[in-house]
Design a protein around this motif. Structure first.
Motif, PDB file in Angstrom:
ATOM      1  N   THR A 158       0.837  -1.201   0.000  1.00  0.00           N
ATOM      2  CA  THR A 158       0.000   0.000   0.000  1.00  0.00           C
ATOM      3  C   THR A 158       0.869   1.247   0.000  1.00  0.00           C
ATOM      4  OG1 THR A 158      -1.771  -1.135   1.189  1.00  0.00           O
ATOM      5  CG2 THR A 158      -1.792   1.269   1.229  1.00  0.00           C
ATOM      6  N   VAL A 159       0.617   2.157  -0.917  1.00  0.00           N
ATOM      7  CA  VAL A 159       1.328   3.426  -0.975  1.00  0.00           C
ATOM      8  C   VAL A 159       0.316   4.562  -1.051  1.00  0.00           C
ATOM      9  CG1 VAL A 159       3.336   2.409  -2.119  1.00  0.00           C
ATOM     10  CG2 VAL A 159       1.515   3.403  -3.507  1.00  0.00           C
ATOM     11  N   ASP A 167       0.254   4.281 -13.775  1.00  0.00           N
ATOM     12  CA  ASP A 167      -0.793   5.288 -13.972  1.00  0.00           C
ATOM     13  C   ASP A 167      -1.657   5.299 -12.721  1.00  0.00           C
ATOM     14  OD1 ASP A 167      -2.568   7.109 -14.913  1.00  0.00           O
ATOM     15  OD2 ASP A 167      -3.270   5.932 -16.615  1.00  0.00           O
ATOM     16  N   LEU A 168      -1.381   6.251 -11.821  1.00  0.00           N
ATOM     17  CA  LEU A 168      -2.089   6.323 -10.543  1.00  0.00           C
ATOM     18  C   LEU A 168      -2.644   7.721 -10.326  1.00  0.00           C
ATOM     19  CD1 LEU A 168       0.420   4.559  -8.077  1.00  0.00           C
ATOM     20  CD2 LEU A 168      -1.626   3.548  -9.128  1.00  0.00           C
ATOM     21  N   PRO A 169      -3.897   7.840  -9.929  1.00  0.00           N
ATOM     22  CA  PRO A 169      -4.388   9.137  -9.461  1.00  0.00           C
ATOM     23  C   PRO A 169      -3.859   9.384  -8.049  1.00  0.00           C
ATOM     24  CG  PRO A 169      -6.095   7.483  -9.223  1.00  0.00           C
ATOM     25  CD  PRO A 169      -4.943   6.802  -9.905  1.00  0.00           C
ATOM     26  N   ALA A 170      -4.005  10.608  -7.562  1.00  0.00           N
ATOM     27  CA  ALA A 170      -3.618  10.891  -6.185  1.00  0.00           C
ATOM     28  C   ALA A 170      -4.501  10.090  -5.239  1.00  0.00           C
ATOM     29  CB  ALA A 170      -3.748  12.390  -5.905  1.00  0.00           C
ATOM     30  N   GLY A 171      -3.902   9.631  -4.140  1.00  0.00           N
ATOM     31  CA  GLY A 171      -4.672   8.876  -3.155  1.00  0.00           C
ATOM     32  C   GLY A 171      -3.910   7.662  -2.660  1.00  0.00           C
ATOM     33  N   GLN A 172      -4.609   6.801  -1.936  1.00  0.00           N
ATOM     34  CA  GLN A 172      -4.006   5.574  -1.420  1.00  0.00           C
ATOM     35  C   GLN A 172      -4.268   4.425  -2.390  1.00  0.00           C
ATOM     36  OE1 GLN A 172      -5.381   3.060   2.196  1.00  0.00           O
ATOM     37  NE2 GLN A 172      -3.743   4.368   3.020  1.00  0.00           N
ATOM     38  N   HIS A 173      -3.245   3.596  -2.607  1.00  0.00           N
ATOM     39  CA  HIS A 173      -3.359   2.517  -3.589  1.00  0.00           C
ATOM     40  C   HIS A 173      -2.733   1.247  -3.023  1.00  0.00           C
ATOM     41  CE1 HIS A 173      -4.264   5.699  -6.489  1.00  0.00           C
ATOM     42  NE2 HIS A 173      -3.204   6.330  -5.996  1.00  0.00           N
ATOM     43  N   HIS A 174      -3.388   0.126  -3.244  1.00  0.00           N
ATOM     44  CA  HIS A 174      -2.805  -1.164  -2.900  1.00  0.00           C
ATOM     45  C   HIS A 174      -2.326  -1.788  -4.202  1.00  0.00           C
ATOM     46  CE1 HIS A 174      -1.963  -4.416  -0.147  1.00  0.00           C
ATOM     47  NE2 HIS A 174      -2.401  -5.266  -1.072  1.00  0.00           N
ATOM     48  N   LEU A 175      -1.009  -1.928  -4.336  1.00  0.00           N
ATOM     49  CA  LEU A 175      -0.393  -2.323  -5.593  1.00  0.00           C
ATOM     50  C   LEU A 175      -0.063  -3.810  -5.612  1.00  0.00           C
ATOM     51  CD1 LEU A 175       2.186   0.601  -5.939  1.00  0.00           C
ATOM     52  CD2 LEU A 175      -0.222   0.576  -6.603  1.00  0.00           C
ATOM     53  N   ASP A 176      -0.253  -4.436  -6.765  1.00  0.00           N
ATOM     54  CA  ASP A 176       0.226  -5.807  -6.941  1.00  0.00           C
ATOM     55  C   ASP A 176       1.696  -5.750  -7.343  1.00  0.00           C
ATOM     56  OD1 ASP A 176       0.361  -5.216  -9.689  1.00  0.00           O
ATOM     57  OD2 ASP A 176      -1.484  -6.290 -10.172  1.00  0.00           O
ATOM     58  N   GLY A 177       2.270  -6.914  -7.625  1.00  0.00           N
ATOM     59  CA  GLY A 177       3.699  -6.961  -7.898  1.00  0.00           C
ATOM     60  C   GLY A 177       4.135  -6.143  -9.083  1.00  0.00           C
ATOM     61  N   GLN A 178       3.408  -6.233 -10.181  1.00  0.00           N
ATOM     62  CA  GLN A 178       3.796  -5.502 -11.380  1.00  0.00           C
ATOM     63  C   GLN A 178       3.648  -3.995 -11.172  1.00  0.00           C
ATOM     64  OE1 GLN A 178       2.286  -7.220 -14.953  1.00  0.00           O
ATOM     65  NE2 GLN A 178       3.016  -5.584 -16.270  1.00  0.00           N
ATOM     66  N   GLU A 212      13.426   8.083  -3.506  1.00  0.00           N
ATOM     67  CA  GLU A 212      12.453   8.379  -2.456  1.00  0.00           C
ATOM     68  C   GLU A 212      11.224   7.479  -2.586  1.00  0.00           C
ATOM     69  OE1 GLU A 212      13.257  10.376   0.106  1.00  0.00           O
ATOM     70  OE2 GLU A 212      15.158  10.352  -0.974  1.00  0.00           O
ATOM     71  N   LEU A 213      10.814   7.159  -3.809  1.00  0.00           N
ATOM     72  CA  LEU A 213       9.711   6.210  -4.004  1.00  0.00           C
ATOM     73  C   LEU A 213      10.107   4.832  -3.497  1.00  0.00           C
ATOM     74  CD1 LEU A 213       8.455   7.116  -7.609  1.00  0.00           C
ATOM     75  CD2 LEU A 213       7.748   8.090  -5.420  1.00  0.00           C
ATOM     76  N   GLN A 214      11.344   4.448  -3.720  1.00  0.00           N
ATOM     77  CA  GLN A 214      11.820   3.149  -3.255  1.00  0.00           C
ATOM     78  C   GLN A 214      11.821   3.076  -1.735  1.00  0.00           C
ATOM     79  OE1 GLN A 214      15.596   2.922  -5.251  1.00  0.00           O
ATOM     80  NE2 GLN A 214      14.680   2.491  -7.249  1.00  0.00           N
ATOM     81  N   LYS A 215      12.181   4.168  -1.083  1.00  0.00           N
ATOM     82  CA  LYS A 215      12.128   4.192   0.381  1.00  0.00           C
ATOM     83  C   LYS A 215      10.699   3.974   0.873  1.00  0.00           C
ATOM     84  CE  LYS A 215      15.861   7.591   0.929  1.00  0.00           C
ATOM     85  NZ  LYS A 215      16.160   8.952   1.423  1.00  0.00           N
ATOM     86  N   GLN A 216       9.763   4.645   0.243  1.00  0.00           N
ATOM     87  CA  GLN A 216       8.360   4.489   0.619  1.00  0.00           C
ATOM     88  C   GLN A 216       7.922   3.034   0.444  1.00  0.00           C
ATOM     89  OE1 GLN A 216       5.635   7.020  -1.534  1.00  0.00           O
ATOM     90  NE2 GLN A 216       3.833   6.245  -0.488  1.00  0.00           N
ATOM     91  N   MET A 217       8.358   2.406  -0.641  1.00  0.00           N
ATOM     92  CA  MET A 217       7.980   1.019  -0.894  1.00  0.00           C
ATOM     93  C   MET A 217       8.573   0.080   0.146  1.00  0.00           C
ATOM     94  SD  MET A 217       6.366  -1.256  -2.590  1.00  0.00           S
ATOM     95  CE  MET A 217       5.718  -0.220  -3.924  1.00  0.00           C
ATOM     96  N   VAL A 218       9.828   0.282   0.512  1.00  0.00           N
ATOM     97  CA  VAL A 218      10.453  -0.581   1.521  1.00  0.00           C
ATOM     98  C   VAL A 218       9.670  -0.541   2.829  1.00  0.00           C
ATOM     99  CG1 VAL A 218      12.478  -0.848   3.010  1.00  0.00           C
ATOM    100  CG2 VAL A 218      12.783  -0.511   0.550  1.00  0.00           C
ATOM    101  N   LYS A 219       9.289   0.642   3.264  1.00  0.00           N
ATOM    102  CA  LYS A 219       8.537   0.763   4.515  1.00  0.00           C
ATOM    103  C   LYS A 219       7.152   0.129   4.386  1.00  0.00           C
ATOM    104  CE  LYS A 219      11.022   4.672   6.466  1.00  0.00           C
ATOM    105  NZ  LYS A 219      10.950   5.993   7.114  1.00  0.00           N
ATOM    106  N   GLU A 238      12.914  15.528  -1.098  1.00  0.00           N
ATOM    107  CA  GLU A 238      11.483  15.343  -0.921  1.00  0.00           C
ATOM    108  C   GLU A 238      10.990  14.150  -1.727  1.00  0.00           C
ATOM    109  OE1 GLU A 238       7.837  18.468  -1.129  1.00  0.00           O
ATOM    110  OE2 GLU A 238       8.956  18.202  -2.982  1.00  0.00           O
ATOM    111  N   ASN A 239      10.019  13.425  -1.195  1.00  0.00           N
ATOM    112  CA  ASN A 239       9.367  12.356  -1.948  1.00  0.00           C
ATOM    113  C   ASN A 239       8.434  13.002  -2.969  1.00  0.00           C
ATOM    114  OD1 ASN A 239       7.724  10.275  -2.916  1.00  0.00           O
ATOM    115  ND2 ASN A 239       7.631   9.231  -0.952  1.00  0.00           N
ATOM    116  N   PRO A 240       8.697  12.853  -4.258  1.00  0.00           N
ATOM    117  CA  PRO A 240       7.885  13.548  -5.254  1.00  0.00           C
ATOM    118  C   PRO A 240       6.453  13.047  -5.336  1.00  0.00           C
ATOM    119  CG  PRO A 240       9.380  12.015  -6.316  1.00  0.00           C
ATOM    120  CD  PRO A 240       9.779  12.061  -4.876  1.00  0.00           C
ATOM    121  N   ALA A 241       6.195  11.848  -4.811  1.00  0.00           N
ATOM    122  CA  ALA A 241       4.829  11.323  -4.814  1.00  0.00           C
ATOM    123  C   ALA A 241       4.018  11.842  -3.637  1.00  0.00           C
ATOM    124  CB  ALA A 241       4.839   9.796  -4.782  1.00  0.00           C
ATOM    125  N   GLN A 242       4.688  12.489  -2.686  1.00  0.00           N
ATOM    126  CA  GLN A 242       3.998  13.008  -1.515  1.00  0.00           C
ATOM    127  C   GLN A 242       4.291  14.495  -1.339  1.00  0.00           C
ATOM    128  OE1 GLN A 242       5.395  10.299   1.575  1.00  0.00           O
ATOM    129  NE2 GLN A 242       3.664   8.945   1.226  1.00  0.00           N
TER     130      GLN A 242
END
Length: 379
Positions: A187-188, A202-213, A235-242, A345-349
């Motif tokens: 979830t990101v 292709d993601l709109p702003a908001g919370q998303h539960h992502l599959d592997g791909q 910075e996106l990779q850091k968010q994913m690790v957490k 800064e995390n560009p997605a946030q």
């Protein structure tokens, strides 16, 4: 690789026994017995780094702390080509590099991401054909893996950091996607829309539960968010690790042998390790030792860098900040707070009032100019 030395304690003995118990549950579940154990062991690919590097290395810590070099390979072989597209020919580079430092009591961890475009002094290595590859001044960090595989990547990282890399883990695109699917996704949260035709995200702003791909596309995205730099992607990779740590922490894996078996089967098929980690027992033991480290016990920083004077599309270590990061890890201390606070800064946030962090642009792999001093053919 040689095992990191641990401070003896009752807790660690309990952890070792727990690791054995978990391994036993996994391998005897459903009557699979020895077949299951051999299957998992057979899944694991390992490389003998110690024999290629010899003794001319930073000393291993004796206080129980240890370091792991984690690399993400950009190989397009097999499934990777379908997932990632593009072409690297017959070579692969370290698209992602993280130095993971585990504290003495194994209660906290620090992860330092090394930008792939960082110019470093690459030491002499043995290349993938067994020939000597000469030392190169100001080579891109990710060229070490391309030149001499895991051993050269470890040697280059140890020279850069002054830290002994006690262990090595490598995962490719397909392996990462499989692992994310095995644990049920990640979830990101984004405060901006992300549209990246290169990664396919292709993601709109908001919370998303992502599959592997989708998770793979998220950690590879550069052009669809922020200023398109590699530092923004980190910075996106850091968010994913957490997010992945949060997901795994809520699964209760060690009380569910069936789920643990399923994930263990996927994990062992998806990673390449150093020879000391190249068995089920070793991997389970490592996971047991680190299972108390969650997002709240984790500090993630990007190596402080600035644009290279020789090429604005490359970066070099920013001093004294970069040196202070490595010194803190060598002393098993926290990274100075001033460095943590100054992270990109995390560009997605991003927030509407935030000023974008100035970072050098990364160059597409097929169009990158060669900085002065790089080896022929380096990208």
């Amino acid at each position: 690789m040689a095992e990191h030395k641990r401070v003896p304690s009752r807790r660690r003995k309990v952890l070792r026994w727990s690791a054995c118990a978990v391994a036993a549950l996994v391998v005897v579940g459903g009557g699979a017995g020895a077949y299951a154990y051999l299957k998992l062991n057979g899944n694991i690919k390992s490389v003998d780094i110690d024999s290629r590097l010899g003794d001319a290395r930073p000393p291993a810590a004796t206080d129980g702390s240890f370091n792991i070099l984690v690399l993400g390979s950009d190989s397009r072989v097999g499934e990777n080509g379908d997932l990632a597209g593009g072409d690297t020919g017959d070579t692969a580079r370290s698209d992602t590099a993280m130095v993971v430092h585990i504290s003495q009591d194994h209660s906290r961890a620090t992860i330092v991401s090394i930008p792939r475009d960082t110019l470093v002094d690459r030491p002499q290595c043995t290349d993938n054909s067994g020939k000597a590859a000469p030392a190169v001044k100001r080579a891109m960090y990710n060229s070490a893996f391309e030149t001499g595989g895991a051993a050269c990547a470890v040697k280059t990282t140890e020279q850069l950091t002054g830290l002994r890399m006690d262990h090595y883990l490598q995962v490719d695109f397909a392996g990462f996607a499989r692992v994310v699917d095995a644990i049920g996704g990640a979830t990101v949260t984004t405060t901006v829309a992300i549209h990246d035709k290169d990664s396919g995200l292709d993601l709109p702003a908001g919370q998303h539960h992502l599959d592997g791909q989708q998770a793979l596309a998220f950690v590879r995205t550069r052009h669809g968010v922020g200023d398109g730099s590699d530092l923004g992607r980190i910075e996106l990779q850091k968010q994913m690790v957490k997010s992945l740590l949060q997901q795994v922490g809520g699964m209760g894996l060690f009380s569910n042998p069936v789920k643990l078996w399923s994930i263990g089967d996927t994990m062992t098929k998806s990673v390449t390790t150093d020879s000391a980690l190249g068995s089920v027992n070793s991997l389970v033991g490592l996971v047991q030792e680190l299972k108390g480290i969650g997002p709240d016990q984790l500090t993630m920083v990007t190596l402080p860098v600035v644009a290279a004077p020789s090429d604005p599309n490359r970066v070099v270590e920013q001093q004294p900040q970069a040196g202070n990061v490595w010194a803190a890890l060598r002393a098993d201390q926290a990274v100075p707070q001033a460095i943590v606070s100054a992270q990109p800064e995390n560009p997605a946030q991003a927030t509407p009032t935030a000023s974008p962090t100035a970072v050098p642009k990364a160059v597409p792999r097929t169009a990158a100019p060669k900085p002065a001093g790089t080896a022929p053919g380096q990208r």
